[in-house]
Design an enzyme around this catalytic site. Structure first.
Site, PDB file in Angstrom:
ATOM      1  N   SER A  85      31.482  67.708  32.589  1.00  0.00           N
ATOM      2  CA  SER A  85      32.824  67.873  33.151  1.00  0.00           C
ATOM      3  C   SER A  85      33.829  68.203  32.059  1.00  0.00           C
ATOM      4  CB  SER A  85      33.263  66.598  33.856  1.00  0.00           C
ATOM      5  OG  SER A  85      34.626  66.695  34.217  1.00  0.00           O
ATOM      6  N   ALA A  86      34.652  69.206  32.325  1.00  0.00           N
ATOM      7  CA  ALA A  86      35.698  69.596  31.377  1.00  0.00           C
ATOM      8  C   ALA A  86      36.843  68.588  31.369  1.00  0.00           C
ATOM      9  CB  ALA A  86      36.223  70.971  31.743  1.00  0.00           C
ATOM     10  N   SER A  87      36.772  67.604  32.258  1.00  0.00           N
ATOM     11  CA  SER A  87      37.903  66.702  32.412  1.00  0.00           C
ATOM     12  C   SER A  87      37.890  65.529  31.438  1.00  0.00           C
ATOM     13  CB  SER A  87      37.941  66.143  33.837  1.00  0.00           C
ATOM     14  OG  SER A  87      38.962  65.168  33.930  1.00  0.00           O
ATOM     15  N   GLU A 146      27.698  73.231  40.328  1.00  0.00           N
ATOM     16  CA  GLU A 146      29.093  73.578  40.017  1.00  0.00           C
ATOM     17  C   GLU A 146      29.853  74.103  41.226  1.00  0.00           C
ATOM     18  OE1 GLU A 146      31.595  74.034  38.038  1.00  0.00           O
ATOM     19  OE2 GLU A 146      30.854  73.234  36.156  1.00  0.00           O
ATOM     20  N   ASP A 147      31.177  73.914  41.222  1.00  0.00           N
ATOM     21  CA  ASP A 147      32.025  74.508  42.266  1.00  0.00           C
ATOM     22  C   ASP A 147      32.915  75.615  41.699  1.00  0.00           C
ATOM     23  OD1 ASP A 147      33.679  72.771  40.747  1.00  0.00           O
ATOM     24  OD2 ASP A 147      35.137  72.759  42.376  1.00  0.00           O
ATOM     25  N   ASP A 192      28.565  68.881  37.673  1.00  0.00           N
ATOM     26  CA  ASP A 192      29.985  69.013  37.412  1.00  0.00           C
ATOM     27  C   ASP A 192      30.636  67.845  38.173  1.00  0.00           C
ATOM     28  OD1 ASP A 192      32.587  70.188  36.946  1.00  0.00           O
ATOM     29  OD2 ASP A 192      32.505  70.938  39.001  1.00  0.00           O
ATOM     30  N   LEU A 193      31.817  67.440  37.791  1.00  0.00           N
ATOM     31  CA  LEU A 193      32.450  66.312  38.485  1.00  0.00           C
ATOM     32  C   LEU A 193      33.425  66.771  39.575  1.00  0.00           C
ATOM     33  CD1 LEU A 193      33.091  63.273  38.776  1.00  0.00           C
ATOM     34  CD2 LEU A 193      34.777  63.556  36.955  1.00  0.00           C
ATOM     35  N   ASP A 194      34.519  67.401  39.126  1.00  0.00           N
ATOM     36  CA  ASP A 194      35.578  67.775  40.059  1.00  0.00           C
ATOM     37  C   ASP A 194      35.111  68.846  41.026  1.00  0.00           C
ATOM     38  OD1 ASP A 194      37.481  66.108  38.802  1.00  0.00           O
ATOM     39  OD2 ASP A 194      37.759  67.581  37.233  1.00  0.00           O
ATOM     40  N   LYS A 208      33.977  75.648  29.516  1.00  0.00           N
ATOM     41  CA  LYS A 208      33.345  76.599  30.421  1.00  0.00           C
ATOM     42  C   LYS A 208      34.218  77.863  30.473  1.00  0.00           C
ATOM     43  CE  LYS A 208      32.097  72.565  33.158  1.00  0.00           C
ATOM     44  NZ  LYS A 208      32.353  71.773  34.374  1.00  0.00           N
ATOM     45  N   LYS A 244      39.717  76.286  38.006  1.00  0.00           N
ATOM     46  CA  LYS A 244      38.633  75.319  38.198  1.00  0.00           C
ATOM     47  C   LYS A 244      37.656  75.354  37.023  1.00  0.00           C
ATOM     48  CE  LYS A 244      38.652  74.850  43.195  1.00  0.00           C
ATOM     49  NZ  LYS A 244      37.914  75.131  44.435  1.00  0.00           N
ATOM     50  N   GLY A 245      37.362  74.169  36.505  1.00  0.00           N
ATOM     51  CA  GLY A 245      36.407  74.056  35.409  1.00  0.00           C
ATOM     52  C   GLY A 245      36.987  74.384  34.040  1.00  0.00           C
ATOM     53  N   ILE A 246      38.202  74.880  34.018  1.00  0.00           N
ATOM     54  CA  ILE A 246      38.868  75.282  32.767  1.00  0.00           C
ATOM     55  C   ILE A 246      39.692  74.098  32.243  1.00  0.00           C
ATOM     56  CG2 ILE A 246      40.553  76.954  31.821  1.00  0.00           C
ATOM     57  CD1 ILE A 246      38.153  78.417  32.842  1.00  0.00           C
ATOM     58  N   THR A 283      38.222  65.708  43.462  1.00  0.00           N
ATOM     59  CA  THR A 283      39.359  65.712  42.543  1.00  0.00           C
ATOM     60  C   THR A 283      39.866  67.127  42.307  1.00  0.00           C
ATOM     61  OG1 THR A 283      37.614  65.357  40.937  1.00  0.00           O
ATOM     62  CG2 THR A 283      39.202  63.575  41.212  1.00  0.00           C
ATOM     63  N   ASN A 325      39.526  63.032  31.993  1.00  0.00           N
ATOM     64  CA  ASN A 325      39.598  61.862  32.880  1.00  0.00           C
ATOM     65  C   ASN A 325      38.241  61.521  33.496  1.00  0.00           C
ATOM     66  OD1 ASN A 325      42.593  61.307  32.954  1.00  0.00           O
ATOM     67  ND2 ASN A 325      42.603  63.451  33.568  1.00  0.00           N
ATOM     68  N   ARG A 364      42.544  71.633  30.333  1.00  0.00           N
ATOM     69  CA  ARG A 364      43.943  71.427  30.707  1.00  0.00           C
ATOM     70  C   ARG A 364      44.897  72.431  30.043  1.00  0.00           C
ATOM     71  NH1 ARG A 364      45.646  65.567  29.359  1.00  0.00           N
ATOM     72  NH2 ARG A 364      43.619  65.213  30.340  1.00  0.00           N
TER      73      ARG A 364
HETATM   74  P1  B16 Z   1      41.666  67.077  32.715  1.00  0.00           P
HETATM   75  P2  B16 Z   1      35.209  69.755  36.002  1.00  0.00           P
HETATM   76  C1  B16 Z   1      37.726  70.268  35.228  1.00  0.00           C
HETATM   77  O1  B16 Z   1      36.732  69.367  35.640  1.00  0.00           O
HETATM   78  C2  B16 Z   1      38.543  70.744  36.417  1.00  0.00           C
HETATM   79  O2  B16 Z   1      37.761  71.541  37.273  1.00  0.00           O
HETATM   80  C3  B16 Z   1      39.716  71.535  35.937  1.00  0.00           C
HETATM   81  O3  B16 Z   1      40.497  71.937  37.039  1.00  0.00           O
HETATM   82  C4  B16 Z   1      40.544  70.682  34.966  1.00  0.00           C
HETATM   83  O4  B16 Z   1      41.651  71.403  34.459  1.00  0.00           O
HETATM   84  C5  B16 Z   1      39.648  70.244  33.809  1.00  0.00           C
HETATM   85  O5  B16 Z   1      38.552  69.524  34.334  1.00  0.00           O
HETATM   86  C6  B16 Z   1      40.386  69.386  32.796  1.00  0.00           C
HETATM   87  O6  B16 Z   1      40.704  68.162  33.384  1.00  0.00           O
HETATM   88  O7  B16 Z   1      43.052  67.626  32.761  1.00  0.00           O
HETATM   89  O8  B16 Z   1      41.459  65.868  33.604  1.00  0.00           O
HETATM   90  O9  B16 Z   1      41.176  66.849  31.309  1.00  0.00           O
HETATM   91  O10 B16 Z   1      35.280  70.630  37.223  1.00  0.00           O
HETATM   92  O11 B16 Z   1      34.651  70.443  34.776  1.00  0.00           O
HETATM   93  O12 B16 Z   1      34.582  68.401  36.275  1.00  0.00           O
HETATM   94 MG    MG Z   2      34.436  71.545  39.166  1.00  0.00          MG
END
Ligand code: B16
Ligand code: MG
Length: 216
Positions: A113-115, A168-169, A8-10, A144, A44-46, A16, A117, A48
């Protein structure tokens, strides 16, 4: 047998997760919804928009789709400002060593990563080259705790799910890893991560030797 580690990233590779918290907190304050670290655990992990939905329902606010998108964009602008200055110094302790050891030992490395970014953050951290596969929000339909993002990363790596460790965190992330039939390692909160196969307090404990031991 340990063939791949999917990160996982964040909150695992870099903190982050703290910036996501601050960016949501700023938005929640602006729209008058109570927001604290405990509630933030659920985000977390969810993704945007899903995170925004949880905040809006907490505040019993009903908005149009266009208004929701505008708020999600505003949170992302807050977040992008916060991550502007990320550099390799922001890698969490032990992560770079672990990436190098996995490489040297022929263990594949994936990102789940769900992000949206995520690719930009990996670039800023200077670690893009370590990743054999990247599964991010752009490659999947279900976030997730659905296992899709971890399964996609393993498929891209060409490794059987049972030979993967996921790190994962987030509670939703551990659920996704378990559902994918992988070994789950949790970093952080022992209560929210209780379904993980192994939990560590900090990333310093994530050594190559320990990961090999866990997989047997
Ligand atoms: P973004 P991960 C997740 O990243 C974050 O934990 C979560 O808090 C965030 O809302 C999600 O990415 C979406 O991120 O807004 O940058 O697209 O923990 O899966 O690496
Ligand atoms: Mg995370």
């Amino acid at each position: 047998k340990l063939e791949a580690v999917i990160f996982d990233l964040d909150g695992v590779i870099t903190d982050t997760a703290e910036y996501h918290y601050q960016a949501w907190k700023q938005l929640a304050d602006e729209i008058g919804v109570p927001f604290d670290r405990e509630f933030n655990e659920q985000l977390k992990g969810i993704g945007r928009l899903e995170s925004l939905e949880l905040i809006l329902s907490r505040g019993e606010l009903q908005l149009t789709e266009a208004e929701k998108i505008a708020l999600a964009d505003r949170k992302n602008e807050n977040y992008k400002q916060l991550i502007e200055s990320i550099s390799p110094d922001d890698l969490l302790p032990g992560i770079l060593t672990l990436l190098k050891q996995l490489r040297e030992n022929g263990v594949k490395i994936g990102l789940a990563s769900a992000s949206k970014n995520a690719p930009a953050v990996l670039e800023k951290l200077g670690i893009t080259q370590y990743f054999d596969a990247i599964a991010d929000a752009s490659k999947i339909k279900k976030g997730k705790p659905d296992p899709e993002i971890f399964l996609t990363a393993a498929d891209l790596l060409g490794v059987p799910y049972r030979n993967c460790i996921g790190i994962e965190d987030a509670e939703a992330g551990i659920a996704a890893i378990k559902e994918a039939q992988m070994t789950a390692v949790g970093v952080g909160n022992r209560e929210t991560l209780k379904h993980a196969d192994w939990i560590v307090d900090t990333t310093v404990e994530l050594t190559f030797e320990r990961l090999v031991e866990i997989k047997g």
